[in-house]
Motif scaffolding. Sequence first.
Motif, PDB file in Angstrom:
ATOM      1  N   GLN A  29       0.920  -1.153   0.071  1.00 24.73           N
ATOM      2  CA  GLN A  29       0.073   0.062   0.107  1.00 24.73           C
ATOM      3  C   GLN A  29       0.596   1.273   0.087  1.00 24.73           C
ATOM      4  OE1 GLN A  29      -2.085  -1.040   3.450  1.00 24.73           O
ATOM      5  NE2 GLN A  29      -4.080  -1.534   2.275  1.00 24.73           N
ATOM      6  N   ARG A  30       1.944   1.021   0.580  1.00 25.10           N
ATOM      7  CA  ARG A  30       2.813   2.418   0.756  1.00 25.10           C
ATOM      8  C   ARG A  30       3.489   2.749  -0.661  1.00 25.10           C
ATOM      9  NH1 ARG A  30       6.695   2.172   6.322  1.00 25.10           N
ATOM     10  NH2 ARG A  30       4.785   2.119   7.895  1.00 25.10           N
ATOM     11  N   GLN A  31       3.783   1.411  -1.434  1.00 24.74           N
ATOM     12  CA  GLN A  31       4.455   1.708  -2.882  1.00 24.74           C
ATOM     13  C   GLN A  31       3.283   2.274  -3.652  1.00 24.74           C
ATOM     14  OE1 GLN A  31       7.075  -1.458  -4.342  1.00 24.74           O
ATOM     15  NE2 GLN A  31       5.675  -1.424  -6.518  1.00 24.74           N
ATOM     16  N   THR A  32       2.122   1.677  -3.564  1.00 25.80           N
ATOM     17  CA  THR A  32       0.814   2.366  -4.374  1.00 25.80           C
ATOM     18  C   THR A  32       0.638   3.873  -4.133  1.00 25.80           C
ATOM     19  OG1 THR A  32      -0.151   0.135  -4.106  1.00 25.80           O
ATOM     20  CG2 THR A  32      -1.608   2.203  -4.873  1.00 25.80           C
ATOM     21  N   PHE A  33       0.805   4.367  -2.797  1.00 28.14           N
ATOM     22  CA  PHE A  33       0.677   5.516  -2.460  1.00 28.14           C
ATOM     23  C   PHE A  33       2.172   6.277  -3.286  1.00 28.14           C
ATOM     24  CE2 PHE A  33       0.119   9.411  -0.264  1.00 28.14           C
ATOM     25  CZ  PHE A  33      -1.060   9.487   0.304  1.00 28.14           C
ATOM     26  N   ILE A  34       3.177   6.076  -3.090  1.00 23.99           N
ATOM     27  CA  ILE A  34       4.298   6.551  -3.873  1.00 23.99           C
ATOM     28  C   ILE A  34       3.922   6.616  -5.321  1.00 23.99           C
ATOM     29  CG2 ILE A  34       6.713   6.439  -4.308  1.00 23.99           C
ATOM     30  CD1 ILE A  34       6.216   7.196  -1.531  1.00 23.99           C
TER      31      ILE A  34
END
Length: 382
Positions: free
Chosen positions: A32-37
Amino acid sequence: MREVVLVILGLVAMAAARQVDDNTLVTLDIKQRQTFIFKLLNKVMEPVMYKEIEEIGKNYNIEENVNLYTKTDVVKTFINNLKIGTLPRGEIFTIHVDRQLKEVVTMFHVLYYAKDFVTFIKTACWMRLYLNEGMFVYALTVAVRQREDCKGIILPPPYEIYPYYFVRADVIQRAYFLKMKRGLLDNKLCDFYGIRKSEKDILIIDENIYDKRVVLNKDNVLNYFTEDIDLNTYYYYFHVDYPFWMKDEVFDKNKFRRFELNLYVYQQILARYYLERLSNGLGKIEPLSWHKPIRKGYWPWLVLHNGVQLPLRANNYVVVRDDNIELVRLAEGYEQIIKDAIIKGFVEVSIKYNVIYVILSETYKNYLETCLIFFTDQRCKT
């Protein structure tokens, strides 16, 4: 009285919603962090298209949250830069302009020294809304590669974020042409422009098909190597991992000998370039001399998002000019220091008339010899 109660309830609801947002950011897993980035880096030259990023950015104030950063002095420097004025949005960013480099390094420090991932994301959302797009992408990508809580996040290729540095202008123009024509092209035009349609009706542009009449010299046959998108992507992320401006307080200097690593990578690229030259019958690399014109020019065929073409280096380019003679003298001074160190086996450093002799190990001697070879053999590409 009723109006007052409604206002209070509204404020409580807003605070609760903000708390939920913070909790949501805290509980994000690595995917999810990667998706946000990815969302932060998506279509950076356009207004932000994700509501959550816009809301987080508009509701966050860096100046009011200085205590959320481990080094408050860098945040104060950043705020001071904002008050003075930074590079406007839409302008071209380059680390080779001193002021822009200082501004983007300060941006990186603010992101890097955020105490937690929530503060990091809020700061990034704010920067995405209000700061220069190129500076934002650079600062964010370096910060993601260096922060511990971002380990495991895979950044998108830079040619997807900002293709103008990687894809030739004629290829981008063909893509515009296809978009305007909605893919309806004459077959003869498709052959001329190197456009074909796959079995899944996907239009593919072959960048290796171009007008070969527009070349500067015979070194143009090496475009497949010098302009290779994957090679340039590797070089870009190598710089992101080991920026020349980064201090040892970020790096573990006992673990990374990054200057030797930089030299090694340049050696490898130069060796491969040498191999490609020999394979194409172009012979050896001509030694670089500051005081002789560079016989063969270089044309990148790149146009930036504002329509300005990246400058080319014409054939018989004169290096030493009135506006850069001091820089050339500085480079010659560094070369002389390296030569003297190789010959003598030690480096002389004069500090207030006291001479300090640093005895060099064999490894360091070899390193300096390699530096000298690199300086004398490297082609000047800018």
